[in-house]
Design a protein around this motif. Structure first.
Motif, PDB file in Angstrom:
ATOM      1  N   ASN A 123       0.843  -1.195   0.000  1.00  0.00           N
ATOM      2  CA  ASN A 123       0.000   0.000   0.000  1.00  0.00           C
ATOM      3  C   ASN A 123       0.877   1.244   0.000  1.00  0.00           C
ATOM      4  OD1 ASN A 123      -2.597  -1.602   1.129  1.00  0.00           O
ATOM      5  ND2 ASN A 123      -0.783  -2.202   2.297  1.00  0.00           N
ATOM      6  N   ASP A 124       0.664   2.133  -0.940  1.00  0.00           N
ATOM      7  CA  ASP A 124       1.422   3.388  -0.976  1.00  0.00           C
ATOM      8  C   ASP A 124       0.542   4.500  -0.415  1.00  0.00           C
ATOM      9  OD1 ASP A 124       3.180   1.745  -2.284  1.00  0.00           O
ATOM     10  OD2 ASP A 124       3.047   2.758  -4.212  1.00  0.00           O
ATOM     11  N   VAL A 125       1.017   5.079   0.704  1.00  0.00           N
ATOM     12  CA  VAL A 125       0.174   6.037   1.428  1.00  0.00           C
ATOM     13  C   VAL A 125       0.738   7.442   1.253  1.00  0.00           C
ATOM     14  CG1 VAL A 125      -0.933   6.549   3.631  1.00  0.00           C
ATOM     15  CG2 VAL A 125      -0.249   4.192   3.111  1.00  0.00           C
ATOM     16  N   GLU A 126      -0.042   8.309   0.663  1.00  0.00           N
ATOM     17  CA  GLU A 126       0.439   9.629   0.269  1.00  0.00           C
ATOM     18  C   GLU A 126      -0.744  10.591   0.130  1.00  0.00           C
ATOM     19  OE1 GLU A 126       1.983   7.395  -3.081  1.00  0.00           O
ATOM     20  OE2 GLU A 126       0.785   8.618  -4.445  1.00  0.00           O
ATOM     21  N   THR A 127      -0.436  11.860  -0.147  1.00  0.00           N
ATOM     22  CA  THR A 127      -1.517  12.867  -0.245  1.00  0.00           C
ATOM     23  C   THR A 127      -1.976  13.083  -1.686  1.00  0.00           C
ATOM     24  OG1 THR A 127       0.101  14.653  -0.387  1.00  0.00           O
ATOM     25  CG2 THR A 127      -0.728  14.127   1.815  1.00  0.00           C
TER      26      THR A 127
ATOM     27  N   SER B 232       9.096   2.921   3.985  1.00  0.00           N
ATOM     28  CA  SER B 232       9.295   4.287   3.477  1.00  0.00           C
ATOM     29  C   SER B 232       8.937   4.434   1.999  1.00  0.00           C
ATOM     30  CB  SER B 232      10.756   4.703   3.679  1.00  0.00           C
ATOM     31  OG  SER B 232      11.048   5.864   2.922  1.00  0.00           O
ATOM     32  N   HIS B 233       8.261   5.532   1.694  1.00  0.00           N
ATOM     33  CA  HIS B 233       7.925   5.889   0.314  1.00  0.00           C
ATOM     34  C   HIS B 233       8.571   7.249   0.004  1.00  0.00           C
ATOM     35  CE1 HIS B 233       5.748   5.420  -3.365  1.00  0.00           C
ATOM     36  NE2 HIS B 233       4.750   6.235  -3.110  1.00  0.00           N
ATOM     37  N   GLY B 234       9.791   7.448   0.589  1.00  0.00           N
ATOM     38  CA  GLY B 234      10.524   8.682   0.344  1.00  0.00           C
ATOM     39  C   GLY B 234       9.986   9.850   1.148  1.00  0.00           C
TER      40      GLY B 234
ATOM     41  N   SER C 229       8.553  12.878  -0.181  1.00  0.00           N
ATOM     42  CA  SER C 229       7.254  13.325  -0.688  1.00  0.00           C
ATOM     43  C   SER C 229       7.115  12.949  -2.148  1.00  0.00           C
ATOM     44  CB  SER C 229       7.080  14.835  -0.533  1.00  0.00           C
ATOM     45  OG  SER C 229       7.609  15.499  -1.670  1.00  0.00           O
ATOM     46  N   HIS C 230       5.937  13.141  -2.685  1.00  0.00           N
ATOM     47  CA  HIS C 230       5.667  12.800  -4.075  1.00  0.00           C
ATOM     48  C   HIS C 230       5.883  13.982  -5.014  1.00  0.00           C
ATOM     49  CE1 HIS C 230       4.280   9.213  -6.160  1.00  0.00           C
ATOM     50  NE2 HIS C 230       4.033   8.682  -4.982  1.00  0.00           N
ATOM     51  N   LEU C 231       6.498  15.060  -4.521  1.00  0.00           N
ATOM     52  CA  LEU C 231       6.795  16.183  -5.411  1.00  0.00           C
ATOM     53  C   LEU C 231       7.697  15.682  -6.535  1.00  0.00           C
ATOM     54  CD1 LEU C 231       7.587  19.039  -2.854  1.00  0.00           C
ATOM     55  CD2 LEU C 231       5.590  18.880  -4.383  1.00  0.00           C
TER      56      LEU C 231
ATOM     57  N   PRO D 236       8.921   6.937  -4.700  1.00  0.00           N
ATOM     58  CA  PRO D 236       7.749   7.618  -5.247  1.00  0.00           C
ATOM     59  C   PRO D 236       7.742   7.499  -6.776  1.00  0.00           C
ATOM     60  CG  PRO D 236       8.901   9.030  -3.677  1.00  0.00           C
ATOM     61  CD  PRO D 236       9.767   7.811  -3.889  1.00  0.00           C
ATOM     62  N   ALA D 237       6.594   7.123  -7.342  1.00  0.00           N
ATOM     63  CA  ALA D 237       6.436   6.932  -8.794  1.00  0.00           C
ATOM     64  C   ALA D 237       7.446   5.919  -9.363  1.00  0.00           C
ATOM     65  CB  ALA D 237       6.514   8.256  -9.550  1.00  0.00           C
ATOM     66  N   LEU D 238       8.013   5.083  -8.485  1.00  0.00           N
ATOM     67  CA  LEU D 238       8.976   4.039  -8.881  1.00  0.00           C
ATOM     68  C   LEU D 238      10.193   4.619  -9.611  1.00  0.00           C
ATOM     69  CD1 LEU D 238       6.456   1.330 -10.239  1.00  0.00           C
ATOM     70  CD2 LEU D 238       7.128   1.785  -7.871  1.00  0.00           C
TER      71      LEU D 238
ATOM     72  N   ILE E 130      -1.586  -1.126  -4.101  1.00  0.00           N
ATOM     73  CA  ILE E 130      -2.822  -0.324  -4.071  1.00  0.00           C
ATOM     74  C   ILE E 130      -2.564   0.929  -3.239  1.00  0.00           C
ATOM     75  CG2 ILE E 130      -3.863  -1.435  -2.033  1.00  0.00           C
ATOM     76  CD1 ILE E 130      -6.571  -1.334  -3.715  1.00  0.00           C
ATOM     77  N   HIS E 131      -3.379   1.931  -3.444  1.00  0.00           N
ATOM     78  CA  HIS E 131      -3.245   3.189  -2.709  1.00  0.00           C
ATOM     79  C   HIS E 131      -4.558   3.440  -1.963  1.00  0.00           C
ATOM     80  CE1 HIS E 131      -0.405   3.458  -6.006  1.00  0.00           C
ATOM     81  NE2 HIS E 131       0.226   4.443  -5.409  1.00  0.00           N
ATOM     82  N   PRO E 132      -4.490   3.737  -0.658  1.00  0.00           N
ATOM     83  CA  PRO E 132      -5.751   4.047   0.038  1.00  0.00           C
ATOM     84  C   PRO E 132      -6.480   5.243  -0.590  1.00  0.00           C
ATOM     85  CG  PRO E 132      -3.850   4.515   1.445  1.00  0.00           C
ATOM     86  CD  PRO E 132      -3.341   3.778   0.254  1.00  0.00           C
TER      87      PRO E 132
HETATM   88 ZN   LIG Z   1       3.326   6.768  -4.553  1.00  0.00          ZN
END
Ligand SMILES: [Zn+2]
Length: 316
Positions: free
Chosen positions: A20-24, A87-89, A91-93, A131-133, A242-244
């Motif tokens: 699960n990738d959890v982000e804004t 960890s998913h880094g 941020s997704h910026l 983020p974004a692989l 999946i992403h929530p």
């Molecule tokens: Zn992501």
């Protein structure tokens, strides 16, 4: 069946690694929004955790440091059910993509997110998904030097890279191994001798992720069946993403599609087409689709495990 591949051994048992990738990220608005993060906390996460509790699933949650700092409860809420904090880094910026940051900055972001997540959760953080692989040749060293053991940023044999950010660099997905592997010290896409283990995201031409599941449920069912045959033959774990934020509904408001690409063709493919497609079956409609998928694996006696737990059982 299965398991001996180039002298390494992959466990025989069928494994389902739900991640699960959890982000804004707001799929509806195609942008990063704190309000979306709040909905992820209050609606998306509880919906996911309910499904997992129902099928006794242990899974891995990759959090951006940004959302963890904004809403620390989002991390704490997964602990009691035995899920893994990862960890998913930072941020997704777009500018925080690991494929464009120098080594020192990659390390800063990894160290920062690891410490933050460990402080919040009290759990050691050893798994990472970019983020974004987006990764580059420095990412292996950055991960090892900051104490990470497992990466899941490579989507071997996934063909949609031309539609996604950092597209052309992801050509390497075409030749990266399908089974989990110990990565080369200077190339995350190849086998080697470093201390980092890659647990590739499952793909079969198209990505095996929540987005595909929502857009093309019948096609995904076929893809699932073929991948299941592959798992039985080779022991390859099923690694689903999946992403929530796919389980929340923001469609109450009008939206503008943000222009992220300057190239007009990329703008059409990446921004317009993607944004229009990606909203199908968003929100509560995604829940039964996901539950069907989990049931498929439960009925076939897959073991639902975290990236860390599975990774530590590997001898590669
Ligand atoms: Zn992501």
């Amino acid at each position: 069946m299965g398991g001996i591949v180039h002298g390494s051994s992959i466990p025989n048992k069928k494994n389902a690694l739900l991640t699960n990738d959890v982000e804004t990220t707001s799929i509806w608005y195609n942008s990063l929004r704190d309000e979306t993060g709040k909905k992820v906390l209050e609606e998306g996460m509880p919906a996911l955790l309910d499904i997992y509790a129902k099928y006794n699933v242990r899974s891995t949650f990759f959090f951006t440091a940004y959302i963890a700092k904004l809403y620390p409860e989002i991390v704490k809420m997964i602990i009691k059910d035995g899920h893994e904090v990862a960890s998913h880094g930072k941020s997704h910026l777009k500018e925080n993509g690991f494929d464009i940051m120098p080594l020192t900055k990659q390390k800063d972001h990894l160290e920062y997110s690891k410490k933050l997540l460990e402080d919040i959760s009290g759990q050691e953080v050893v798994s990472f998904r970019a983020p974004a692989l987006r990764v580059n040749n420095d990412t292996v060293r950055a991960l090892i030097e900051t104490g990470f053991k497992f990466d899941s940023s490579v989507a071997s044999q996934r063909f949609d890279f031309f539609m996604s950010f950092g597209g052309i660099k992801k050509l390497k997905w075409l030749y990266s191994p399908r089974l989990p592997y110990r990565v080369a010290e200077n190339n995350i896409f190849m086998k080697g001798q470093s201390s980092l283990i890659e647990i590739p995201l499952t793909a079969l031409v198209t990505p095996y992720v929540g987005t595909t599941m929502r857009l093309m449920p019948k096609y995904t069912a076929l893809q699932r069946w073929i991948l299941h045959q592959e798992s039985k033959l080779t022991g390859k774990p099923m690694v689903f993403d999946i992403h929530p934020n796919e389980l929340i509904d923001e469609s109450g408001d009008a939206r503008n599609i943000e222009r992220r690409s300057s190239n007009p063709i990329q703008y059409l493919l990446q921004d317009i087409v993607r944004s229009k497609l990606k909203v199908k079956n968003l929100g509560k409609r995604a829940i039964p689709l996901y539950e069907d998928m989990i049931l498929f694996y439960a009925e076939r006696e897959y073991e639902f495990r975290t990236i860390r737990d599975y990774g530590e059982s590997l001898k590669v």
